[in-house]
Design an enzyme around this catalytic site. Structure first.
Site, PDB file in Angstrom:
ATOM      1  CG  ASP A 295      -1.916   1.114   1.220  1.00  0.00           C
ATOM      2  OD1 ASP A 295      -3.081   0.848   0.856  1.00  0.00           O
ATOM      3  OD2 ASP A 295      -1.545   2.264   1.554  1.00  0.00           O
ATOM      4  CB  ILE A 296       0.911   4.287  -2.161  1.00  0.00           C
ATOM      5  CG1 ILE A 296       1.121   3.447  -3.426  1.00  0.00           C
ATOM      6  CG2 ILE A 296       1.706   5.584  -2.210  1.00  0.00           C
ATOM      7  CD1 ILE A 296       0.682   4.117  -4.707  1.00  0.00           C
ATOM      8  CG  ASN A 303      -5.441  11.399  -5.103  1.00  0.00           C
ATOM      9  OD1 ASN A 303      -4.958  11.370  -6.223  1.00  0.00           O
ATOM     10  ND2 ASN A 303      -6.105  10.389  -4.573  1.00  0.00           N
ATOM     11  CG  HIS A 308      -8.552  11.627  -8.646  1.00  0.00           C
ATOM     12  ND1 HIS A 308      -8.791  11.264  -7.336  1.00  0.00           N
ATOM     13  CD2 HIS A 308      -8.876  10.556  -9.393  1.00  0.00           C
ATOM     14  CE1 HIS A 308      -9.240  10.033  -7.301  1.00  0.00           C
ATOM     15  NE2 HIS A 308      -9.306   9.576  -8.540  1.00  0.00           N
ATOM     16  CG  ASP A 328       5.147 -14.418 -17.268  1.00  0.00           C
ATOM     17  OD1 ASP A 328       5.024 -13.204 -17.010  1.00  0.00           O
ATOM     18  OD2 ASP A 328       5.344 -14.872 -18.404  1.00  0.00           O
ATOM     19  CD  GLU A 338      -3.780   3.894  -1.320  1.00  0.00           C
ATOM     20  OE1 GLU A 338      -4.830   3.266  -1.023  1.00  0.00           O
ATOM     21  OE2 GLU A 338      -2.831   4.074  -0.535  1.00  0.00           O
TER      22      GLU A 338
END
Ligand code: GH3
Ligand code: MG
Length: 416
Positions: A295-296, A303, A308, A328, A338
């Protein structure tokens, strides 16, 4: 890398129309020349690096198709542009790199040319398996299909074919005979269909059989198409092409359902569907299975400060970076907002720890440039190494780790 199409054509209007259509509809670069001499110069300048060449047979300094002999020296697939529908066999056989002929007679021929260019370029990753007990049939059909830049595998019986299929992912089309030793065509098709559905693999049956009911028998047990042996090159290719196009449509539909609109990463739906399946397999085999939530940190500030749309670009860049950081084998998905999720199946625990710590550091040390702004942000990671029976529970546990990381000051990895 952008694909490059060479057009050698002395009619400016034909060359310009083709060039415009190729740029607009396929997004490929085009390089134009109007004589054999110019063609030679262009080959020198671009070191022969063309993905396809469109060649006019009647050029001012090469009126009898000599252009073919020149381009044949390089490994470039050729599409011949001609004014008349009767082409001498002599020209047809001048090079194995000639893929197709287009008679220049209006809009439809341009559209057809575009479809072949697209095919040739996409075919490079497409694999075909031919199964037949006749070695001469295998050899000649393989040569025909390879002209279209498809990768071809051959097998002389069904058992061998099933092994090839098992060991080579991404075989998209099978051409199979009916009468064969060990396993006949019908048995073979049934075996293939046990593991591969029609939306991932097409089967075309080729046979000399005179039995009228055979084609329908094959179609009922899972074949997609039926060709009587003695087919022409065009017929074979048109069928293969049509089958590949259907598979591509399926692929596109699946992509739309499985991918996140903003980032093109896998979406939540796909993550849960495939993640749960993989987790079940890992639990059965007692293999490692880990989940990381990324998570950022303080993304709201980005924002609020830049707007945005800048936030959106930052999310996309993080997504691309994460996608490129794993191979992969890992599922990289956007859970929402986010927040991202990585699934590690059958991976070494220490390697995963190192990788996540390395990711955290990269964000700590670097900034992301969006328009004229330099964004500095860190990420927090929660990771679940415990064994659970559903992905949902694992994500909850990873989320607890993430909460801890945020609580303890962010920019850290927490394991549970
Ligand atoms: P924390 O460090 O605790 O994670 O703080 P945060 O600000 O990152 O987290 P919070 O959950 O408070 O805010 C997340 C913000 O992300 C709020 C929401 O408007 C924004 N967001 C969610 N989805 C998108 C998106 O698709 N695009 C953009 N630009 N912003 C989004
Ligand atoms: Mg956040």
């Amino acid at each position: 890398m952008t694909k490059r199409v060479l057009i050698i054509e002395d009619s400016k209007s034909v060359a310009n129309t083709l060039s415009m259509l190729i740029n607009e509809h396929l997004g490929f670069e085009t390089i134009k020349g109007s004589s054999l001499e110019e063609c030679a110069k262009l080959f020198l300048e671009y070191k022969g690096k063309f993905d396809v060449a469109l060649l006019d047979l009647g050029l001012p300094d090469a009126q009898h198709g000599e252009i073919v002999d020149f381009v044949a020296k390089f490994d470039v697939p050729m599409i011949i542009l001609t004014g008349s529908s009767t082409i001498e066999d002599e020209i047809k056989n001048r090079s194995k790199n000639i893929v197709d002929y287009v008679v220049k007679d209006g809009l439809y021929s341009y559209k057809y040319t575009l479809s072949i260019i697209k095919r040739i370029i996409n075919n490079v990753n497409m694999k075909v398996l031919i199964v037949d007990d006749s070695k001469t049939f295998l050899e000649s059909t393989k040569n025909l299909i390879e002209k279209y830049r498809l990768t071809v595998f051959t097998a002389t019986n069904g058992k061998e074919a099933l092994e090839i299929l098992e060991n080579n992912k991404n075989i998209k089309v099978i051409l199979t005979d009916y009468y064969m030793p060990i396993m006949n065509g019908l048995e073979f098709v049934r075996s293939v269909r046990k593991n591969y559905s029609k939306d991932e693999l097409s089967i075309i049956v080729t046979s000399v059989t005179q039995e009228k009911t055979i084609a329908s028998k094959f179609l009922k047990c899972g074949a997609n198409d039926f060709l009587y042996k003695g087919f022409t090159q065009e017929e074979l290719y048109v069928r293969i092409n049509a089958n590949i196009e259907v598979l591509e449509l399926f692929e596109e539909l699946k992509n739309r359902a499985n991918r996140d609109f903003l980032t093109n990463l896998y979406n939540r739906r796909y993550l849960f569907e495939v993640g749960n399946k993989d987790l079940k397999i890992a639990n059965e085999k007692n293999q490692n299975f880990f989940i990381a939530l990324i998570d950022i940190d303080k993304f709201k500030i980005i924002n609020d400060t830049y707007g945005h749309s800048v936030g959106d670009i930052a999310i996309k860049m993080v997504a691309t970076f994460l996608q490129n950081s794993f191979d992969d084998e890992e599922i990289v998905a956007r859970l929402g907002g986010e927040e991202f999720c990585i699934v590690f199946a059958n991976k070494d625990i220490d390697k995963v720890k190192d990788k996540l710590e390395e990711l955290r550091k990269i964000f700590e040390k670097n900034s992301i440039k969006v328009d004229e702004h330099r964004l500095n942000f860190t990420i927090s990671i929660g990771c679940c190494f415990k064994r659970f029976d559903t992905l949902d529970k694992m994500i909850q546990e990873a989320d607890n780790g993430l909460y801890e990381a945020k609580d303890l000051g962010r920019n850290m990895v927490r394991y549970r």
